[in-house]
Scaffold this motif. Structure first.
Motif, PDB file in Angstrom:
ATOM      1  N   ASP A 268      40.925  37.447  10.836  1.00 30.74           N
ATOM      2  CA  ASP A 268      39.388  37.121  10.950  1.00 30.74           C
ATOM      3  C   ASP A 268      38.997  36.776  12.971  1.00 30.74           C
ATOM      4  O   ASP A 268      40.052  36.408  13.365  1.00 30.74           O
ATOM      5  CB  ASP A 268      38.835  35.459  10.366  1.00 30.74           C
ATOM      6  CG  ASP A 268      37.996  35.257  10.526  1.00 30.74           C
ATOM      7  OD1 ASP A 268      36.297  36.256  10.024  1.00 30.74           O
ATOM      8  OD2 ASP A 268      37.249  34.312  10.537  1.00 30.74           O
ATOM      9  N   PHE A 269      37.828  37.608  12.956  1.00 32.99           N
ATOM     10  CA  PHE A 269      37.323  37.473  14.335  1.00 32.99           C
ATOM     11  C   PHE A 269      37.349  36.033  15.056  1.00 32.99           C
ATOM     12  O   PHE A 269      35.801  36.054  14.729  1.00 32.99           O
ATOM     13  CB  PHE A 269      36.749  38.424  14.978  1.00 32.99           C
ATOM     14  CG  PHE A 269      36.346  38.745  16.369  1.00 32.99           C
ATOM     15  CD1 PHE A 269      37.459  39.679  16.981  1.00 32.99           C
ATOM     16  CD2 PHE A 269      34.989  38.215  16.860  1.00 32.99           C
ATOM     17  CE1 PHE A 269      37.600  39.846  18.482  1.00 32.99           C
ATOM     18  CE2 PHE A 269      35.188  37.355  18.329  1.00 32.99           C
ATOM     19  CZ  PHE A 269      35.832  38.749  19.102  1.00 32.99           C
ATOM     20  N   LYS A 270      37.742  35.278  15.347  1.00 37.34           N
ATOM     21  CA  LYS A 270      36.895  33.669  15.729  1.00 37.34           C
ATOM     22  C   LYS A 270      36.243  33.261  16.886  1.00 37.34           C
ATOM     23  O   LYS A 270      36.537  33.745  18.159  1.00 37.34           O
ATOM     24  CB  LYS A 270      39.086  32.496  16.049  1.00 37.34           C
ATOM     25  CG  LYS A 270      39.925  32.418  15.041  1.00 37.34           C
ATOM     26  CD  LYS A 270      40.561  31.780  15.667  1.00 37.34           C
ATOM     27  CE  LYS A 270      42.343  32.050  16.086  1.00 37.34           C
ATOM     28  NZ  LYS A 270      43.344  31.396  16.729  1.00 37.34           N
ATOM     29  N   MET A 271      35.115  33.314  16.321  1.00 35.97           N
ATOM     30  CA  MET A 271      34.036  32.779  17.581  1.00 35.97           C
ATOM     31  C   MET A 271      34.027  32.191  18.794  1.00 35.97           C
ATOM     32  O   MET A 271      33.515  31.674  19.734  1.00 35.97           O
ATOM     33  CB  MET A 271      32.772  32.789  17.132  1.00 35.97           C
ATOM     34  CG  MET A 271      32.197  34.700  16.051  1.00 35.97           C
ATOM     35  SD  MET A 271      32.286  35.396  17.258  1.00 35.97           S
ATOM     36  CE  MET A 271      31.464  35.119  17.868  1.00 35.97           C
ATOM     37  N   ASP A 272      35.233  30.765  18.453  1.00 32.03           N
ATOM     38  CA  ASP A 272      34.912  29.984  19.173  1.00 32.03           C
ATOM     39  C   ASP A 272      35.812  30.172  20.322  1.00 32.03           C
ATOM     40  O   ASP A 272      35.729  29.909  21.436  1.00 32.03           O
ATOM     41  CB  ASP A 272      35.688  28.643  18.817  1.00 32.03           C
ATOM     42  CG  ASP A 272      37.001  28.465  18.145  1.00 32.03           C
ATOM     43  OD1 ASP A 272      37.065  29.934  16.773  1.00 32.03           O
ATOM     44  OD2 ASP A 272      38.393  28.166  17.749  1.00 32.03           O
ATOM     45  N   ALA A 301      34.227  44.322  21.697  1.00 29.55           N
ATOM     46  CA  ALA A 301      35.602  43.118  21.229  1.00 29.55           C
ATOM     47  C   ALA A 301      35.757  44.445  20.104  1.00 29.55           C
ATOM     48  O   ALA A 301      36.597  43.653  19.678  1.00 29.55           O
ATOM     49  CB  ALA A 301      34.843  41.743  21.058  1.00 29.55           C
ATOM     50  N   CYS A 302      34.766  44.701  19.574  1.00 27.21           N
ATOM     51  CA  CYS A 302      34.624  45.712  18.650  1.00 27.21           C
ATOM     52  C   CYS A 302      35.854  47.099  18.899  1.00 27.21           C
ATOM     53  O   CYS A 302      36.741  47.443  18.336  1.00 27.21           O
ATOM     54  CB  CYS A 302      33.290  46.022  18.012  1.00 27.21           C
ATOM     55  SG  CYS A 302      32.573  45.321  17.400  1.00 27.21           S
ATOM     56  N   LEU A 303      35.681  47.777  19.834  1.00 24.51           N
ATOM     57  CA  LEU A 303      36.209  48.925  20.836  1.00 24.51           C
ATOM     58  C   LEU A 303      37.526  48.733  20.272  1.00 24.51           C
ATOM     59  O   LEU A 303      38.752  48.961  19.752  1.00 24.51           O
ATOM     60  CB  LEU A 303      36.120  49.197  21.144  1.00 24.51           C
ATOM     61  CG  LEU A 303      36.787  50.194  22.731  1.00 24.51           C
ATOM     62  CD1 LEU A 303      36.490  51.495  21.987  1.00 24.51           C
ATOM     63  CD2 LEU A 303      35.935  50.525  23.576  1.00 24.51           C
ATOM     64  N   PHE A 304      38.773  48.287  20.266  1.00 23.19           N
ATOM     65  CA  PHE A 304      39.416  47.041  20.905  1.00 23.19           C
ATOM     66  C   PHE A 304      40.295  47.218  19.748  1.00 23.19           C
ATOM     67  O   PHE A 304      42.075  47.524  19.204  1.00 23.19           O
ATOM     68  CB  PHE A 304      39.927  46.188  22.024  1.00 23.19           C
ATOM     69  CG  PHE A 304      40.078  47.231  23.658  1.00 23.19           C
ATOM     70  CD1 PHE A 304      41.664  48.042  23.737  1.00 23.19           C
ATOM     71  CD2 PHE A 304      38.808  47.212  24.321  1.00 23.19           C
ATOM     72  CE1 PHE A 304      40.733  48.452  24.822  1.00 23.19           C
ATOM     73  CE2 PHE A 304      38.804  48.092  24.903  1.00 23.19           C
ATOM     74  CZ  PHE A 304      39.651  48.775  25.856  1.00 23.19           C
ATOM     75  N   PRO A 305      40.068  46.214  18.526  1.00 23.49           N
ATOM     76  CA  PRO A 305      41.124  46.629  17.520  1.00 23.49           C
ATOM     77  C   PRO A 305      41.244  47.941  16.956  1.00 23.49           C
ATOM     78  O   PRO A 305      41.678  48.504  15.992  1.00 23.49           O
ATOM     79  CB  PRO A 305      39.975  45.238  16.843  1.00 23.49           C
ATOM     80  CG  PRO A 305      39.832  44.810  17.669  1.00 23.49           C
ATOM     81  CD  PRO A 305      39.048  45.445  18.699  1.00 23.49           C
ATOM     82  N   TYR A 306      39.340  48.933  17.044  1.00 27.91           N
ATOM     83  CA  TYR A 306      39.123  49.701  16.631  1.00 27.91           C
ATOM     84  C   TYR A 306      40.259  50.558  17.226  1.00 27.91           C
ATOM     85  O   TYR A 306      41.146  51.433  16.591  1.00 27.91           O
ATOM     86  CB  TYR A 306      38.007  50.445  16.285  1.00 27.91           C
ATOM     87  CG  TYR A 306      37.779  51.772  15.619  1.00 27.91           C
ATOM     88  CD1 TYR A 306      37.380  51.874  14.811  1.00 27.91           C
ATOM     89  CD2 TYR A 306      37.707  53.282  16.574  1.00 27.91           C
ATOM     90  CE1 TYR A 306      37.195  52.773  13.972  1.00 27.91           C
ATOM     91  CE2 TYR A 306      37.560  54.167  16.605  1.00 27.91           C
ATOM     92  CZ  TYR A 306      37.703  54.285  14.933  1.00 27.91           C
ATOM     93  OH  TYR A 306      37.862  55.272  13.966  1.00 27.91           O
ATOM     94  N   ALA A 345      34.942  41.314  13.575  1.00 24.96           N
ATOM     95  CA  ALA A 345      34.587  41.250  15.203  1.00 24.96           C
ATOM     96  C   ALA A 345      33.491  41.979  14.315  1.00 24.96           C
ATOM     97  O   ALA A 345      31.391  41.900  15.750  1.00 24.96           O
ATOM     98  CB  ALA A 345      35.201  41.954  15.904  1.00 24.96           C
ATOM     99  N   LEU A 346      32.794  43.436  13.986  1.00 22.63           N
ATOM    100  CA  LEU A 346      31.591  43.879  14.192  1.00 22.63           C
ATOM    101  C   LEU A 346      30.930  42.983  13.364  1.00 22.63           C
ATOM    102  O   LEU A 346      29.661  43.107  13.394  1.00 22.63           O
ATOM    103  CB  LEU A 346      31.936  45.271  13.289  1.00 22.63           C
ATOM    104  CG  LEU A 346      30.927  46.741  12.997  1.00 22.63           C
ATOM    105  CD1 LEU A 346      30.775  47.205  14.472  1.00 22.63           C
ATOM    106  CD2 LEU A 346      31.472  47.677  12.182  1.00 22.63           C
ATOM    107  N   SER A 347      30.650  42.579  11.979  1.00 19.54           N
ATOM    108  CA  SER A 347      29.742  42.069  11.499  1.00 19.54           C
ATOM    109  C   SER A 347      29.549  40.360  11.925  1.00 19.54           C
ATOM    110  O   SER A 347      28.479  39.393  12.183  1.00 19.54           O
ATOM    111  CB  SER A 347      30.723  41.081   9.578  1.00 19.54           C
ATOM    112  OG  SER A 347      31.879  40.359  10.290  1.00 19.54           O
ATOM    113  N   LYS A 348      29.913  40.532  13.204  1.00 18.87           N
ATOM    114  CA  LYS A 348      30.442  39.092  14.285  1.00 18.87           C
ATOM    115  C   LYS A 348      29.439  39.246  15.119  1.00 18.87           C
ATOM    116  O   LYS A 348      28.740  38.672  16.489  1.00 18.87           O
ATOM    117  CB  LYS A 348      30.950  38.296  14.783  1.00 18.87           C
ATOM    118  CG  LYS A 348      31.481  37.491  13.589  1.00 18.87           C
ATOM    119  CD  LYS A 348      32.520  36.655  13.322  1.00 18.87           C
ATOM    120  CE  LYS A 348      33.090  36.495  11.803  1.00 18.87           C
ATOM    121  NZ  LYS A 348      34.985  35.666  11.664  1.00 18.87           N
TER     122      LYS A 348
END
Ligand code: GN1
Ligand code: MG
Length: 359
Positions: A268-272, A301-306, A345-348
Motif C-alpha cells: 500500500d502507498f502510505k500517505m503519511d 510518485a507513480c512513475l517510479f514504482p512503474y 499510488a495511482l489511486s491516491k
C-alpha cells in the motif's frame, strides 16, 4: 582476489586489520575496512558492467562531494567529515579509482556513528525530504558539467523500449509463463501516460537538474538523534528530472512492505510518508522548483514504482542479467510488488494533489 592488497594501493592511514562485507546494494560489492589507525574505510568494487565509464563516474563524484564540502565550509558547518563523503586517492596519484584484473575499486572514508534504515516513520521522512531537496539545491550552481553515468538512466521511454525488446527476444523463454503475459498486459496501457516527463522535456517545459537518482531510503545516513548526516551511494548522481529523487524515495519509503516482499496484497502507498516527505522536500527545494515540476510530483510518485516494475520485469524476462537475485523468481516477485505499489499510488493522486496544494 586479495582485498587487502587492493586496499593497500590507496592512500589510507594505518594498517588494515579486517575487511568484511557491508550493506545490501543490488549492484556493487561493498566492504568495510578496519585499520589500526583512527579511521575506517569503505571499499567498493564498482560494477563496471553497469557503470561502464568508471573514470567519468568518479570524476562526477569528486566534483559533487568537493562542491558540497566547500559549501559546508563556507556555511561554517561543524563535523563536515560526517556530512559529505571523501574518496581516498590511489597512492602517488590524484585518481580515486583503481582497475585490477578488469575489476574497478574505490575507497571512501567510513562515517562513524551513522545509521541507515530500510524504513522510516513520518518524522524521518520529513528529514529525508529536506535532505534530498537540500542536496539538489546545493548542486544547483555546480559549474562543472556532469556526465550521465548510465545514459538515459531514468528515461521512461527507454525503459519501455527495453521491456519491449526483452519481450521480443524472450531470451530465457519466460514469455511462455501465463503470468508473465498477464503482467505485460497490465503494464502496457500506462506506458504513454508514464512517458510524460520525456514529452515535457522535449517541449522545453521540464529542465534537467543534478539529481541523486537512487534515493532509496537506505542511501541516507542519519546520526543517533535522527538528523540526516549525508546522502550516500553517489554513482547515479547526474542530470535528471527532479521526479527521480522525489519518486524513488517514496517508492521505497511509502511502501508498506519491502520492494521484494512476496505479499503483493499487503502493498500500500502510505500517505503519511508522502505528506511528510513532500513537506520536507518543498521546504528545501521549493525555492527552485518550477510550477511544472511541482504540479507533477504526484506523477513522479507513480512513475517510479512503474519504472521499477518495468525494469525488474525486463530483467526477469531477460533471464536475470542485471539485478542480483537470491532465488529464481526474485525479479518476478519484485515486479508484482512494484505493480501493486504503482496501482496504489495511482489511486491516491487526488489526495497527493490536495496535500501539495496546502504546502
Ligand atoms: C539499484 O544500487 P542499488 O542497489 O541501491 C538500481 C536502482 C534501483 C534499485 C532497486 C544503478 O540500486 O536504480 O532502483 O536497485 N541502481 C542501478 O532496488 O541500476
Ligand atoms: Mg544503495
Amino acid at each position: 582476489m586479495n582485498l587487502e592488497s587492493i586496499a593497500k594501493r590507496f592512500a589510507i592511514e594505518g594498517e588494515v586489520k579486517e575487511i568484511k562485507p557491508l550493506g545490501n546494494g543490488l549492484i556493487n560489492d561493498t566492504y568495510k575496512i578496519t585499520t589500526d589507525g583512527p579511521k575506517a574505510y569503505v571499499l567498493q568494487r564498482v560494477n563496471n558492467a553497469i557503470f561502464q565509464d568508471v573514470d567519468l563516474l568518479q570524476r562526477n563524484i569528486v566534483a559533487v562531494t568537493g562542491h558540497i564540502r566547500r559549501k559546508l565550509e563556507a556555511a561554517g558547518e561543524s563535523d563536515i567529515d560526517r556530512k559529505v563523503l571523501y574518496f581516498v586517492p590511489v597512492k602517488d596519484s590524484e585518481r580515486t579509482w583503481l582497475c585490477e584484473d578488469g575489476k574497478y575499486w574505490r575507497i571512501s572514508v567510513f562515517i562513524p556513528d551513522a545509521y541507515t534504515y530500510e524504513t522510516v516513520d513520518p518524522k524521518y521522512s520529513r528529514f529525508a525530504g529536506e535532505a534530498f531537496g537540500r542536496f539538489e539545491a546545493m548542486l544547483a550552481d555546480l559549474q562543472e558539467p556532469l556526465g550521465e553515468t548510465i545514459p538515459d538512466f531514468h528515461n521512461m521511454e527507454l525503459r519501455a523500449r527495453q521491456l519491449r525488446e526483452a519481450v521480443a527476444a524472450d531470451a530465457a523463454g519466460r514469455m511462455a509463463e501465463p503470468e508473465v503475459r498477464a503482467i505485460l498486459d497490465e503494464l502496457l496501457p500506462y506506458e504513454e501516460e508514464m512517458c510524460k516527463a520525456e514529452r515535457l522535456h522535449r517541449e522545453g517545459k521540464l529542465p534537467k537538474r543534478i539529481c541523486h537518482c537512487d534515493t532509496k531510503v537506505n542511501n541516507m545516513l542519519f546520526d543517533a538523534s535522527g538528523q540526516v548526516l549525508c546522502v550516500i551511494d553517489l554513482d547515479t548522481v547526474m542530470p535528471s528530472f527532479v521526479f527521480s529523487d522525489f519518486g524513488d524515495f517514496l517508492r521505497t519509503a511509502a511502501n508498506t512492505v519491502a520492494e521484494d516482499d512476496p505479499a503483493a496484497d499487503k502493498v500500500d502507498f502510505k500517505m503519511d510518508i508522502f505528506e511528510a516527505f513532500a513537506q520536507g522536500y518543498i521546504k528545501s527545494a521549493g525555492v527552485f522548483l518550477t510550477p511544472v515540476e511541482r504540479e507533477n510530483l504526484p506523477y513522479a510518485a507513480c512513475l517510479f514504482p512503474y519504472m521499477q516494475a518495468v525494469r525488474f520485469f525486463a530483467d526477469y524476462i531477460n533471464g536475470d542479467t542485471y539485478y542480483k537475485i537470491k532465488y529464481p523468481e526474485h525479479n518476478l516477485v519484485r515486479t508484482r510488488n512494484q505493480v501493486a505499489l504503482f496501482k496504489s499510488a495511482l489511486s491516491k493522486v487526488p489526495q497527493m494533489k490536495a496535500i501539495l496544494d496546502t504546502l
